[in-house]
Structures are given as C-alpha cells and as structure tokens.
Design an enzyme around this catalytic site. Sequence first.
Site, PDB file in Angstrom:
ATOM      1  N   ARG A  24     -22.304   0.523  -0.919  1.00 58.10           N
ATOM      2  CA  ARG A  24     -21.474   1.675  -1.293  1.00 58.10           C
ATOM      3  C   ARG A  24     -21.666   2.059  -2.751  1.00 58.10           C
ATOM      4  O   ARG A  24     -21.721   3.260  -3.096  1.00 58.10           O
ATOM      5  CB  ARG A  24     -20.003   1.359  -1.019  1.00 58.10           C
ATOM      6  CG  ARG A  24     -19.035   2.448  -1.495  1.00 58.10           C
ATOM      7  CD  ARG A  24     -17.611   2.117  -1.117  1.00 58.10           C
ATOM      8  NE  ARG A  24     -16.670   3.031  -1.727  1.00 58.10           N
ATOM      9  CZ  ARG A  24     -16.027   2.823  -2.870  1.00 58.10           C
ATOM     10  NH1 ARG A  24     -16.229   1.680  -3.540  1.00 58.10           N
ATOM     11  NH2 ARG A  24     -15.186   3.706  -3.353  1.00 58.10           N
TER      12      ARG A  24
ATOM     13  N   SER B 230     -15.798   6.533   0.446  1.00 57.69           N
ATOM     14  CA  SER B 230     -14.979   5.324   0.443  1.00 57.69           C
ATOM     15  C   SER B 230     -15.547   4.338   1.471  1.00 57.69           C
ATOM     16  O   SER B 230     -16.593   4.574   2.074  1.00 57.69           O
ATOM     17  CB  SER B 230     -13.519   5.673   0.779  1.00 57.69           C
ATOM     18  OG  SER B 230     -13.434   6.208   2.087  1.00 57.69           O
TER      19      SER B 230
ATOM     20  N   GLN C  74      -7.855  14.470   4.446  1.00 60.24           N
ATOM     21  CA  GLN C  74      -6.991  13.961   3.377  1.00 60.24           C
ATOM     22  C   GLN C  74      -6.453  15.094   2.516  1.00 60.24           C
ATOM     23  O   GLN C  74      -5.296  15.064   2.100  1.00 60.24           O
ATOM     24  CB  GLN C  74      -7.761  12.953   2.531  1.00 60.24           C
ATOM     25  CG  GLN C  74      -8.018  11.626   3.248  1.00 60.24           C
ATOM     26  CD  GLN C  74      -9.012  10.742   2.526  1.00 60.24           C
ATOM     27  OE1 GLN C  74      -9.708  11.180   1.606  1.00 60.24           O
ATOM     28  NE2 GLN C  74      -9.107   9.486   2.952  1.00 60.24           N
TER      29      GLN C  74
ATOM     30  N   SER D  64      -5.858   1.720  10.612  1.00 58.47           N
ATOM     31  CA  SER D  64      -4.855   1.919   9.568  1.00 58.47           C
ATOM     32  C   SER D  64      -5.245   1.088   8.356  1.00 58.47           C
ATOM     33  O   SER D  64      -5.270  -0.142   8.424  1.00 58.47           O
ATOM     34  CB  SER D  64      -3.469   1.504  10.073  1.00 58.47           C
ATOM     35  OG  SER D  64      -2.506   1.604   9.032  1.00 58.47           O
ATOM     36  N   ASN D  65      -5.564   1.760   7.267  1.00 59.58           N
ATOM     37  CA  ASN D  65      -6.014   1.071   6.057  1.00 59.58           C
ATOM     38  C   ASN D  65      -4.824   0.779   5.153  1.00 59.58           C
ATOM     39  O   ASN D  65      -4.640   1.399   4.107  1.00 59.58           O
ATOM     40  CB  ASN D  65      -7.057   1.925   5.335  1.00 59.58           C
ATOM     41  CG  ASN D  65      -7.764   1.140   4.237  1.00 59.58           C
ATOM     42  OD1 ASN D  65      -7.565  -0.057   4.100  1.00 59.58           O
ATOM     43  ND2 ASN D  65      -8.577   1.820   3.457  1.00 59.58           N
TER      44      ASN D  65
ATOM     45  N   GLY E 159      -6.694  -4.906   5.730  1.00 57.81           N
ATOM     46  CA  GLY E 159      -6.044  -5.381   4.514  1.00 57.81           C
ATOM     47  C   GLY E 159      -6.843  -5.028   3.271  1.00 57.81           C
ATOM     48  O   GLY E 159      -7.905  -4.409   3.333  1.00 57.81           O
TER      49      GLY E 159
ATOM     50  N   ILE F  85      -9.196  -5.620  -0.086  1.00 61.81           N
ATOM     51  CA  ILE F  85     -10.412  -6.399  -0.372  1.00 61.81           C
ATOM     52  C   ILE F  85     -10.136  -7.311  -1.565  1.00 61.81           C
ATOM     53  O   ILE F  85      -9.698  -6.857  -2.625  1.00 61.81           O
ATOM     54  CB  ILE F  85     -11.599  -5.465  -0.654  1.00 61.81           C
ATOM     55  CG1 ILE F  85     -11.858  -4.569   0.570  1.00 61.81           C
ATOM     56  CG2 ILE F  85     -12.840  -6.257  -1.001  1.00 61.81           C
ATOM     57  CD1 ILE F  85     -12.958  -3.538   0.356  1.00 61.81           C
TER      58      ILE F  85
ATOM     59  N   HIS G  54      -2.217  -5.497  26.330  1.00 63.11           N
ATOM     60  CA  HIS G  54      -2.568  -6.680  27.105  1.00 63.11           C
ATOM     61  C   HIS G  54      -2.539  -6.430  28.617  1.00 63.11           C
ATOM     62  O   HIS G  54      -2.912  -7.310  29.397  1.00 63.11           O
ATOM     63  CB  HIS G  54      -1.628  -7.844  26.761  1.00 63.11           C
ATOM     64  CG  HIS G  54      -2.294  -9.178  26.810  1.00 63.11           C
ATOM     65  ND1 HIS G  54      -3.556  -9.383  27.320  1.00 63.11           N
ATOM     66  CD2 HIS G  54      -1.868 -10.418  26.414  1.00 63.11           C
ATOM     67  CE1 HIS G  54      -3.887 -10.654  27.241  1.00 63.11           C
ATOM     68  NE2 HIS G  54      -2.873 -11.317  26.697  1.00 63.11           N
TER      69      HIS G  54
ATOM     70  N   ASP H  62      -7.996  -8.103  27.608  1.00 56.75           N
ATOM     71  CA  ASP H  62      -7.745  -9.530  27.419  1.00 56.75           C
ATOM     72  C   ASP H  62      -8.206  -9.958  26.029  1.00 56.75           C
ATOM     73  O   ASP H  62      -8.890  -9.221  25.315  1.00 56.75           O
ATOM     74  CB  ASP H  62      -8.426 -10.367  28.502  1.00 56.75           C
ATOM     75  CG  ASP H  62      -9.906 -10.053  28.628  1.00 56.75           C
ATOM     76  OD1 ASP H  62     -10.562  -9.865  27.580  1.00 56.75           O
ATOM     77  OD2 ASP H  62     -10.405  -9.986  29.765  1.00 56.75           O
TER      78      ASP H  62
END
Length: 493
Positions: free
Chosen positions: A302, A317, A389, A410-411, A435, A437, A463, A467
């Site tokens: 990046r 990004s 955005q 979802s960041n 999550g 970095i 579920h 599975d």
Amino acid sequence: MAAVTALRSSCRTAGRLVCAHHVRSCSSIRFVKSKYVCVFDKSAFKFSHQQRLFRTSAVSCGQIVQFKLSDIGEGITEVTVKEWYIKEGDSVSQFDSICEVQSDKASVTITSRYDGIIRKLHYNLDEIAYVGKPLVDIEIDASKGVAPEEDVVETPAMSHEEHTHQEIKGHKTLATPAVRRLAMENNIKLSEVVGTGKDNRILKEDILNYLAKQTGAILPPSPKAEIIPPLPKSETVPTAPKDKARKIPVPVSRPIVFSGKDKTEPITGFHKAMVKTMNAALKIPHFGYCDEIDLTQLVQLREEMKPLAQIRGIKLSFMPFFIKAASLGLLQYPILNASLDESCQNVTYKASHNIGVAMDTEQGLIVPNVKNVQVCSVFEIASELNRLQALGSAGQLGTNDLTGGTFTLSNIGTIGGTYAKPVILPPEVAIGALGKIQILPRFNGKGEVFKAQIMNVSWSADHRIIDGATMARFSNLWKSYLENPASMLLDLK
C-alpha cells in the site's frame, strides 16, 4: 324658478341611474361597495371609476395546489425534512428541487411537478412529513389546469407587479442540491451561470469554471483513470518512518448542557432503520469465529501504491484490498454470499458481490455497498469507496447505495478495538469486523522475533445454513490473500 327646479331634479335622477348601472356592470368585482351609489359627484365619480377599473385589471387569477408527498418506494410512510431549497414567495419550475428528506433508508430530493409560486411550507426543518399529506402549497396558472390528485384551495389576489418580480427572482435553473450548495457557499447566483448539462442543467464544473473566471484562478484538470507506470524507486515519495508516535485519542468537546429534567426524542431516520434491522437479526442464530492476520506485506504494498493512487486522484486505504480479497473468497464459498427466505425453506445464491461497508456518520450507522465487486479492480473499488464516503459524510446517500447488499465488512479498527461481535444484517448470512492494525512481536520460520503488522478479524455467520468449518476455510483463504497480496493476481479475472 320652476324650470330650474325641474332641471335639477332630472339631473339627480339621471345621476342615480348612471351610478346604479355602473354598480350592476361591475357586480362581479367584490370590492365595489354600496357607498358609491349613495354619493354622486361628477368629478369624484370619474376618479373613482378610473381607479377601480385600474385595480381590477391588475388582479392575477391563479389556483393554489397542495403538492403532496408522493410514495418514494421501499414501503416508506414518513420522512424527516432535512433541508428546504425554497421559501415562501419563490418561483419554481417543473423538476426544480424543493427539499431534501431523509427516510430510515436514504436521503431523497423532492422536485416540483408544477411551474408556479410557493405560497406555504407545511413543515419546518427536522419535522416528520407523511406520504400522501401536503408538503407545500404552489400557486399555478389556472388556465393550465391541475392534476386530479392534487387539492385546489382558494387563491388570494396578487398584483401583476409582484407576480412579475417573483418570476424574475425564480429564474428557471436545473441543478442538483450539491451544486446549489456549492453555489451558495461561494455567493454565486445560479441565474448567472450557463449550464452545460442536459436541458441546460448546471453542473459542478460549471460552478467551478464560473468561479475561476471571477477570481482568475486556473483549475487543475480532473483526474482520469488512465494506466500510469509506477514511479522509479529513486523518485518515489519518501515514506514516513514506521515507528510513528503513538496517537493519543482526543476527547470530543461538547458544551455541557444541564436542563434539569429528562428529554424524550422520537427515533427517526437511520436510527429507526437500525431498530428494525436489529430486531430481525435477533431471529438469526449467530456463529462466531476469530483470527489474526499478518498484514506486513500488504502495508508495504500500500505504501508503494499510495503515490500512484494520489496521481489518479484517489485515496487508497486498506479497505479496497480487504473487499477484493473477500470477493475472491466468496467465489470459492458462495454460501456466504447467499440469503435465506423467511420460512427457512430456500437458499438464494447471489450472483453479484455487493459488499457493504459500515460507516459511522452524524446521522448514525449506515451500510452502503460497493456493487459487483467480483468484476472490479482494487483501484475501481477504492474510487467507489471514496464516492460513498463523501456522500455519507454529506448525508446524501441514495436508496440504491444503501440497498442490495450481500456481504458486509465493518472496519471498527479505525476507531479502536481488536475483536468484536458483529451482528448480521438480514437478509445476509455473514459479516466480518476488522480490528485495528498493531505492531506486535512474532516468530518467523527460523524462530527469530520480528515486528509484524497484526490485525484481528471477527466473523459472524448464520448457523442455520453455515457451519464452522466453512467459515474457517473462507477466513483462511481471505487471510492468505492479504498476507501474500501477490497471490491475488493468480485469481483476478
């Protein structure tokens, strides 16, 4: 003397007859009053007669139509008025923007169906407007007729001079709300700008070119999506040192208001949509799976690609890489890109990968999606994310941007945190939470310690049809693409 008296009497009788005839001929004029019949003076009668006839010719006849809020689809019955583009007394033409409303799914711009003058706004800002109820009253030309579904109310008289002034003030212009806002911020009258769009519609470029002519500035050319060879290593922009200073979160300062009592507010807009979605999500048995990803190679890639993306006018990004890797994984595990019907009898495998991205905005949590990711490049995904955005920050996302999602990421790491427990958005069957970095010590194959860029991921799946083994295999494949970005080239189509 008798002759003189008779002459005077005949003159009085003639005066009464003439004045009575005048009243009868003008009986359709409401403001002719009976007091003019009782008083007869030759000079006064001439003055009153001319004055009344002049005012009668100046009256403008029209009809006031109650323009009702039409059905905007998606089962929406009420909206919140977020912005008015007109005010009482303004002239409007067909397709002119009247207001912007926000439902629990999207923001919609309402346009006029008539040419006329705004006489009344039925709602203030942030009030709830209902479908089928009057939104504004518009005075239109009575000779043009009215659509049968609109209500006509009594029209007050209006001078011809005032009507002409309003027509000049409400010069016909076609422009989107974003263009109107740009013109307003730069104190530009839309009537002075020449539109180059369809039907002389004023575009954003027209406003910028007009502004450049006024200020003498030279605008940079708009970026084109052309292929540019990568820069030589000697000319690359120096990257920031890896050991960056730790960022300290700054608390959001808000004025402390103590009202002394509780306050109750209705749930509206996107918050109402969240209530409906989460209530439906409670019916889904969630299965969770977590893992960590070593993004060291992706971080380096990046950094090398960022200058090239900036030349193309795109902010690059990590999210476009995450989205594309997820799409490649969905090709191998299409059950994660499916939906289950309400009776739990049929599974629909979605052909398009419309991957949603959760965004935190002032209006609340929204999840627009990038359409057809399976046929998009990383650069095209980044360009579409920039667009979504920008619209999300301005509260202008449309219904098409917010519907049709098949898979979601979802960041949450942009705000903080490592692991999460994401909630599935029906009718989708899987979602991932990313999550932050972190630079953490890890061991390589030789047992040596090195600095690694680690990100945690948390998956949730339905579920009933997915599975644990399927979710784990998908996550491993997605992880391999990100830990070795060059491997994505083998599967790109």
